[in-house]
Scaffold this active site. Sequence first.
Site, short mmCIF file in Angstrom:
data_model
loop_
_atom_site.label_atom_id
_atom_site.label_comp_id
_atom_site.label_asym_id
_atom_site.label_seq_id
_atom_site.Cartn_x
_atom_site.Cartn_y
_atom_site.Cartn_z
N ASP A 198 0.84 -1.19 0.00
CA ASP A 198 0.00 0.00 0.00
C ASP A 198 0.88 1.24 0.00
O ASP A 198 1.87 1.32 0.74
CB ASP A 198 -0.91 0.01 1.23
N ILE A 199 0.53 2.22 -0.86
CA ILE A 199 1.26 3.49 -0.85
C ILE A 199 0.79 4.30 0.35
O ILE A 199 -0.40 4.55 0.52
CB ILE A 199 1.03 4.27 -2.16
N GLU B 203 -4.65 2.42 -4.48
CA GLU B 203 -3.20 2.56 -4.30
C GLU B 203 -2.56 1.29 -3.75
O GLU B 203 -1.42 1.31 -3.30
CB GLU B 203 -2.88 3.73 -3.38
#
Length: 312
Positions: free
Chosen positions: A183-184, A227
């Site tokens: 995950d960003i 994301e």
Amino acid sequence: MSNLAPFDLTAFSNKAVILVVDDQPINIQIIYQILGDDYKVLMATSGEQAIKVCLDSMPDLILMDVVMPIQDGLETCRLMKAQDTIANIPVIFVTAGQQQQDEDACWQAGAVDFLQKPVNANTLRNRVKAHLTLKKQADLLRSLAFMDGLTGVYNRRYFDQFLNKQLAVCKRQSAPLALLLIDIDHFKLYNDHLGHLAGDDALRRVAQAMSSCCLRPNDLVARYGGEEFVVVLPDTDSQGAVVLAQKILAAINKLKIPHPATPLGLVSISIGIAMATPHNGYSVEITARADQQMYVTKKNGRNGFSIEHDIS
């Protein structure tokens, strides 16, 4: 972009896998002698067993006898075509039938071709080669529907199918499989401060950086949603998964994408790692377990990874 090889593992990298289905082992042996040097040949002596082998090993092509006790080849083929996960495996019937109705029955059951017994070796080799080539081309065309248009890596739909297939293969071989859910960090803040166009560009750059770290033909990078990304590493133990996680973290940090709304000041990622092993099992719940580890990473300050302990 991730290599297209994962879509059809055997056709693009190793030997193609052919399943020979016949209730007479001597007939299987004859075909093995003809094809064994060029292909990996699996065997089944009943229709029921053939379906199980398909679900476990996902062969590239099936050579199947028509006349078998209990469940004949025609019924077996119809049952295969009714199951989404194995419906695209081409079936060539090997039959002693000489009548038009015998041929019609093969076509109606869903076969792509049929061969007459006794099998001519040259005809068998050329038919197999032709249908494997056609399958490879069809797989490539289907793969276009499995790409994420923004990032160029595979999409969630393809990931789901790929994971199911690889879990089955690794289970059969008692081999480990690693899954990284990525995950960003603080991506909503990134979009809020810099705009969605900048966000899209960041997603592309992150995806490309992750793909550059996954060099083996069977490794998969996919966009899981928003994301979030996922990396599937067949035949990879926990040590190998950690090495790749560290490599991906380094690659993202090297991008130095500014993210002024965060303490780090740069775009970073959080990684959760889960393992499929004989101890942990080979369930699709591996994704949920990786998700749990990803949130452990976030609680520990982000820009890192966490890996689950062996569930023995």
